[in-house]
Enzyme design. Sequence first.
Site, short mmCIF file in Angstrom:
data_model
loop_
_atom_site.label_atom_id
_atom_site.label_comp_id
_atom_site.label_asym_id
_atom_site.label_seq_id
_atom_site.Cartn_x
_atom_site.Cartn_y
_atom_site.Cartn_z
N HIS A 127 0.86 -1.18 0.00
CA HIS A 127 0.00 0.00 0.00
C HIS A 127 0.90 1.23 0.00
O HIS A 127 2.01 1.21 0.53
CB HIS A 127 -0.87 -0.02 1.27
CG HIS A 127 -1.93 1.02 1.32
ND1 HIS A 127 -1.67 2.35 1.61
CD2 HIS A 127 -3.29 0.95 1.16
CE1 HIS A 127 -2.80 3.03 1.62
NE2 HIS A 127 -3.80 2.21 1.34
N ASP A 135 3.19 -3.92 8.50
CA ASP A 135 1.93 -3.22 8.26
C ASP A 135 0.81 -4.25 8.40
O ASP A 135 0.64 -5.11 7.54
CB ASP A 135 1.95 -2.61 6.85
CG ASP A 135 0.64 -1.93 6.47
OD1 ASP A 135 -0.35 -2.08 7.22
OD2 ASP A 135 0.60 -1.27 5.42
N GLN A 148 -4.47 -5.11 7.19
CA GLN A 148 -5.47 -6.04 6.69
C GLN A 148 -5.53 -7.35 7.48
O GLN A 148 -6.34 -8.22 7.15
CB GLN A 148 -5.22 -6.35 5.21
CG GLN A 148 -5.25 -5.13 4.30
CD GLN A 148 -6.57 -4.40 4.34
OE1 GLN A 148 -7.60 -4.96 4.68
NE2 GLN A 148 -6.54 -3.12 3.98
N LYS A 186 -10.78 -0.83 10.53
CA LYS A 186 -10.93 -1.92 9.56
C LYS A 186 -11.30 -3.21 10.30
O LYS A 186 -12.43 -3.36 10.76
CB LYS A 186 -9.66 -2.07 8.73
CG LYS A 186 -9.38 -0.82 7.90
CD LYS A 186 -8.27 -1.01 6.89
CE LYS A 186 -8.01 0.28 6.14
NZ LYS A 186 -7.05 0.15 5.04
#
Length: 397
Positions: free
Chosen positions: A111, A187, A190, A213
């Site tokens: 990303h 990261d 997700q 999220k």
Amino acid sequence: MRTEDVRRDIPLLRDHVYLDAASTTPTPLPVVRAMTEYFEEYNANTGRGAYSLVLRATRKLQEAREKVAGFINASSDEIVFTKNTSEAINIVAGGLRFRKGDSVVVPNIEHHSNFLPWLRLRERGVDVRVVKADEGGVVDPGRIEDAVDETTRLVTVTHISNALGTVQDVEEIGRIAHDVGALYLVDAAQSIGHMEVDVRAIGADFAAFPGHKGTLGPVGTGFLYCSTDVQGELEPLMLGGGTVLDVSEDGYVLEDFPAKFEAGTLNIAGFIGLGASIDYMNRIGIRRIQKHGMKMTEELHATVSSIDGIECYGDPQNIYGILSFNINNMDPHDVAKILDETAGICVRSGHHCAIPAMKHLALHETGGTVRASIHYYNTSEEIQLLGETLEEIAGMG
């Protein structure tokens, strides 16, 4: 908690098939109520007074920090509250003492939030080494190992690709980073809330997380994990209220970690809501969420990939929660619009803030992909409706 219980707590699911969890998730009512309670009952700033409202707000904020820490197997003094994952990553990129000649290793399918801050370091003489993923979007740890050396200051990787859903071997990549004495940042935008994320097990020195999220928390929240062992290597990007112990005309003395990284008034209501969302996730159970996610991912891929005229991306044996695809060379935005207008299905379309990943798949000039992403509230019936609608769209070509 069952899936139907969660669906009752998210009113918008009555009118929409929401398949955009990778962007943000709808917020359950108990989380909203926790924030409303703050505004109605103790709407005061934290740590800046001695009256009861301040004390209650301060205690609630600290409780939220402890809940977040427990969710990832960290200590509360290793958690910095941020407004999102991007800010968390930028704190590390801007706060580490990089020197000319240092190197950073990063995959090419990240990303933008875990790519642009590192590219910017080239302006300071840092060698940014970009490692290519394979055709399925998987980062081979062997390629990371080939890229690191004694100059490597930091290795970073996304746990699950937001563009393709591919799951990376974060534990092995962390071992490779530490073998050469490099720091390691994951990261986890997700993966948090979709599967168990144990920052100690994966060997992360730093990990960046969203609140809005996988954890079903409010927008405008996120957090940075920084291991106690490396806190001394990180300098704050911003200074101001709440970051100092003492100030004179000649200088200042900073607060301890994490306070020195949290300048000014925080999103107090948001972080109290984030703490409530962690409680909510724990009531469901992360293992139950992961089991459901695996089942839904398999159904999603099997349903969409079986439709004539559709091409799916990412290694089907190694994706979780996300499916990127295109249909009959149609513009992905057109497909997303038709899904919404004809069946109330909400999906993402475009480059997904991951242009290098789209270029890696030769999809940049064609507009990117359609992306469906799921969470615990999604059902097999919704996946079936997506498939039926996509079949109708494919038949238009």
